[in-house]
Design a protein around this motif. Structure first.
Motif, PDB file in Angstrom:
ATOM      1  N   TYR A  71       8.896  47.044   1.858  1.00 51.63           N
ATOM      2  CA  TYR A  71       9.600  46.171   0.914  1.00 51.63           C
ATOM      3  C   TYR A  71      10.653  45.321   1.630  1.00 51.63           C
ATOM      4  O   TYR A  71      10.795  44.118   1.357  1.00 51.63           O
ATOM      5  CB  TYR A  71      10.296  46.997  -0.168  1.00 51.63           C
ATOM      6  N   LYS A  72      11.381  45.943   2.529  1.00 56.03           N
ATOM      7  CA  LYS A  72      12.452  45.221   3.221  1.00 56.03           C
ATOM      8  C   LYS A  72      11.890  44.077   4.059  1.00 56.03           C
ATOM      9  O   LYS A  72      12.455  42.970   4.086  1.00 56.03           O
ATOM     10  CB  LYS A  72      13.246  46.185   4.110  1.00 56.03           C
ATOM     11  N   ARG A  73      10.778  44.324   4.714  1.00 58.98           N
ATOM     12  CA  ARG A  73      10.174  43.284   5.539  1.00 58.98           C
ATOM     13  C   ARG A  73       9.575  42.172   4.681  1.00 58.98           C
ATOM     14  O   ARG A  73       9.664  40.989   5.019  1.00 58.98           O
ATOM     15  CB  ARG A  73       9.118  43.916   6.452  1.00 58.98           C
ATOM     16  N   LEU A  74       8.998  42.566   3.561  1.00 65.47           N
ATOM     17  CA  LEU A  74       8.472  41.570   2.636  1.00 65.47           C
ATOM     18  C   LEU A  74       9.589  40.774   1.964  1.00 65.47           C
ATOM     19  O   LEU A  74       9.400  39.603   1.627  1.00 65.47           O
ATOM     20  CB  LEU A  74       7.600  42.247   1.580  1.00 65.47           C
ATOM     21  N   ASP A  75      10.744  41.401   1.788  1.00 67.76           N
ATOM     22  CA  ASP A  75      11.895  40.677   1.238  1.00 67.76           C
ATOM     23  C   ASP A  75      12.246  39.490   2.118  1.00 67.76           C
ATOM     24  O   ASP A  75      12.637  38.426   1.626  1.00 67.76           O
ATOM     25  CB  ASP A  75      13.112  41.593   1.127  1.00 67.76           C
ATOM     26  N   TYR A  76      12.111  39.678   3.442  1.00 70.85           N
ATOM     27  CA  TYR A  76      12.357  38.536   4.329  1.00 70.85           C
ATOM     28  C   TYR A  76      11.213  37.532   4.234  1.00 70.85           C
ATOM     29  O   TYR A  76      11.429  36.321   4.100  1.00 70.85           O
ATOM     30  CB  TYR A  76      12.535  38.957   5.793  1.00 70.85           C
ATOM     31  N   MET A  77       9.988  38.021   4.309  1.00 72.43           N
ATOM     32  CA  MET A  77       8.822  37.131   4.317  1.00 72.43           C
ATOM     33  C   MET A  77       8.730  36.285   3.049  1.00 72.43           C
ATOM     34  O   MET A  77       8.324  35.126   3.096  1.00 72.43           O
ATOM     35  CB  MET A  77       7.538  37.952   4.463  1.00 72.43           C
ATOM     36  N   GLN A  78       9.075  36.883   1.918  1.00 71.75           N
ATOM     37  CA  GLN A  78       8.920  36.233   0.620  1.00 71.75           C
ATOM     38  C   GLN A  78       7.503  35.684   0.420  1.00 71.75           C
ATOM     39  O   GLN A  78       7.307  34.482   0.190  1.00 71.75           O
ATOM     40  CB  GLN A  78       9.968  35.134   0.427  1.00 71.75           C
TER      41      GLN A  78
END
Length: 506
Positions: A71-78
Motif C-alpha cells: 500500500y505504501k509503495r502504491l501510495d507513491y505510484m498512484q
C-alpha cells in the motif's frame, strides 16, 4: 477550457517565436488532442493465491505488514488502473451439489484477500478491470476430477457464477471502482481455456452480457476485450492476433465497453519505434468504434538466451520470468513502450506485474518457480531467504512517474517529433497543468529544444543508471522543483535515460 488553451497557445508563440521549425524547437500543441479522458496507467495486482490465507499452499505469508508495504509503495505510484484476475475455484466456487451445480460462498478468507485490493482501489478511485483466467478446471486444474464440471466459456453454470460474484462485489459490497470485466485471459492463445476459439469466447461474452443485464448490472460494468495477444498468431485460432480486435469490432462492438489487448513486446520493436506503428492499427479500430483502448498486460519479452540463462542461475525463478526487471534497462524499454502507446491513442496500460510473490509457473505453488516480473518480491525473505529481494527495483522509477503524473481525465496531446533516433516524448494537459515524458533509448546523449505551453515552474525527474535520485524508501525524487519552462529550451537527455517534467504537485 477552449478559450483558456487558445490564450495559452498565444503566450507560447510570444515566448518562443512563430517559426517552430526554424530553430528545431519541439512544440507541444494543447489544442490538438490524441485522446481525451485518459484512464491512466497502472499494474496487474493479484491477491497472492499461494500465500493469502492459512489454507494456501504456503500458508498466510502475506501478513498485514506485507500488505501495508505494498500500500505504501502504491501510495507513491498512484496507479490509475488495476487488472485483477483470479479463478472461481480459488475464491468462491467451493463445491458442487448432487446435480453438478456450483456451490458459491462469498464469505471465504480467499474473498477477503481479494477485497484488500478492491478496498484500496475504492479508497483511491482506481479503475479496476476484474476477471478470471479461464473456465474453471480447464486450466490451473489442481483439483483432479473436476475438468468435466464446465463445458467451456459459454457454459451457463459458469456464466451465472460470474454474474453472482459481480452482483456481490458491486451491489452488495458497493465496489463502484469495478468498471470492466475481463472474460478469459488471452483467449486467442493456445494456452487459454478457449484454445483460440473466437466463437466460443464471443458466445460466452454474449451470454455473460445478457446475464448481467438480467441482474441489472449492465449499467455498472461492461466487457473489456478481446484481451488478445495481438502480436501472437495462434495457428489453431480462428483469427490472427490483430484479427481478434477486428472481429470483436465487427461482431460484438455493441457489447464491448472498452477494447483491451496484451503485448510482451520485442526490444528492437520498441527501440525502432515500430511498437507504436503496429499497435496504432488496434487503436484505430477502437477510434472507429468510438471506444477507448488499453493494454491489460504490457511487458518485454522473456524470450532470448541471455534471459533464460539468468533464469537458470536463479534457484527461485521459473522459465516464465523476465530477469531484466533487476536492470536499469527494463525501465527504459517500458517507458519507451508506454510513451509510444499513449501517442498511438491508448488510454492506459497495466504493467505485468507488481510483485513476484503473486504467481508461480502454472500457479502450482512451487516456491522455486516464481514468475519474476515484479517491481519487487514481497516474500523475498520468506521464499528466497533474501530480504533484499523485497526492495524496489529500478523500473519502478519511470513506471510510477508515468502513473503518478498522468492523471485520470488528462488529454494526451500532439507534439513535434524529436527527429532523433530512439528519442521520443509524450505530453498531457490536465486542467491548467502540463506533464511531458521524454525517453532516450539510445547510447548517445542528446540535447533538445522544448517549448512547453505553460508559465508555471516544473518539477524535473531523471532516471539515469547509477544517478537516479530516490529517497530512503526508494521513491523517485526530483532533481529540481522549480524549473522555469523557458530554461527547458535546452533539455539535456542522457543516453539510456528517461526525463519527466511536470507542473503537477502532490
Amino acid at each position: 477550457m477552449k478559450v483558456f488553451w487558445w490564450a495559452l497557445a498565444s503566450i507560447v508563440l510570444l515566448n518562443f517565436g512563430c517559426a517552430p521549425k526554424a530553430d528545431n524547437t519541439i512544440h507541444i500543441y494543447p489544442e490538438q488532442s490524441i485522446s481525451h479522458n485518459f484512464i491512466g496507467n497502472g499494474v496487474q495486482w493479484s491477491a497472492y493465491p499461494h500465500a493469502d490465507t492459512e489454507m494456501a499452499e504456503w500458508g498466510k505469508l502475506m501478513t498485514d505488514e506485507k500488505w501495508e508495504m505494498n500500500y505504501k509503495r502504491l501510495d507513491y505510484m498512484q496507479p490509475k488502473l488495476f487488472r485483477v484476475l483470479d479463478q472461481a475455484n480459488w475464491r468462491y466456487l467451493v463445491d458442487f451439489d448432487k446435480e453438478g451445480n456450483p456451490i458459491l460462498d462469498f464469505n471465504t478468507p480467499e474473498i477477503k484477500a481479494v477485497e484488500k485490493i478492491l478496498d484500496y482501489a475504492q479508497k483511491n478511485s482506481i479503475t479496476v478491470m476484474i476477471g478470471e483466467w479461464g473456465t474453471p478446471f480447464k486450466m490451473h486444474d489442481t483439483d483432479k476430477g473436476h475438468s468435466d464440471k464446465f463445458s467451456g466459456a459459454k457454459d451457463p453454470k459458469w456464466i451465472n457464477a460470474i454474474a453472482s460474484y459481480l452482483d456481490y462485489l458491486i451491489n452488495t459490497k458497493g465496489y463502484s471502482c469495478i468498471k470492466y470485466y475481463n472474460f478469459v485471459n488471452e483467449p486467442n492463445g493456445d494456452w487459454a481455456s478457449t484454445k483460440g476459439d473466437f466463437n466460443e469466447w464471443r458466445d460466452g461474452v454474449k451470454l455473460l452480457v445478457k446475464t448481467l443485464r438480467d441482474k441489472g448490472l449492465d449499467k455498472k460494468i461492461s466487457i473489456a476485450g478481446p484481451d488478445a495477444v495481438t502480436r501472437y498468431d495462434n495457428p489453431r485460432s480462428t483469427y490472427p492476433g490483430l484479427g481478434w480486435v477486428e472481429e470483436s469490432a465487427k461482431q460484438i462492438d455493441s457489447i464491448i465497453g472498452i477494447y483491451e489487448i496484451h503485448d510482451y513486446t520485442d526490444h528492437e520493436l520498441v527501440k525502432s519505434g515500430g511498437f507504436r506503428e503496429f499497435h496504432q492499427k488496434a487503436a484505430d479500430i477502437a477510434v472507429e468504434m468510438n471506444k477507448q483502448i488499453i493494454f491489460g498486460e504490457l511487458g518485454m519479452t522473456r524470450n532470448g538466451q541471455r534471459n533464460q540463462d539468468r533464469v537458470k542461475a536463479d534457484p527461485f525463478a521459473s522459465e516464465d520470468s523476465q530477469m531484466e526487471v533487476y536492470d536499469h534497462s527494463y525501465g527504459i524499454y517500458m517507458a519507451d513502450a508506454i510513451i509510444q502507446s499513449m501517442n498511438a491513442g491508448f488510454s492506459g496500460a497495466a504493467a505485468w506485474a507488481l510483485d513476484d510473490a503473486m504467481h508461480t509457473l502454472g500457479d502450482l505453488g512451487n516456491k522455486n518457480e516464481l514468475k519474476r516480473w515484479g517491481m519487487w518480491n514481497s516474500l523475498g525473505k520468506e521464499i528466497c531467504n533474501d530480504p533484499n529481494d523485497e526492495k524496489i527495483r529500478p523500473w519502478f522509477f519511470p513506471w510510477s512517474l508515468m502513473c503518478r503524473y498522468y492523471p485520470v481525465g488528462s488529454t494526451i496531446v500532439k507534439t513535434d517529433s524529436t527527429g532523433v533516433e530512439g528519442l521520443r516524448l509524450t505530453a498531457a494537459v490536465f486542467n491548467d497543468g502540463v506533464t511531458v515524458a521524454v525517453v532516450n533509448n539510445s547510447n548517445v546523449p542528446n540535447t533538445i529544444s522544448l517549448a512547453v505551453p505553460t508559465e508555471k515552474n516544473m518539477q524535473k525527474f531523471i532516471y539515469e543508471e547509477g544517478k537516479s535520485l530516490v529517497d530512503a524508501e526508494g521513491f523517485p525524487v526530483p532533481i529540481s522543483t522549480d524549473i522555469n519552462p523557458v530554461e527547458i529550451k535546452e533539455l539535456n537527455v542522457p543516453a539510456n535515460a528517461f526525463v519527466l517534467l511536470t507542473t503537477l504537485k502532490y
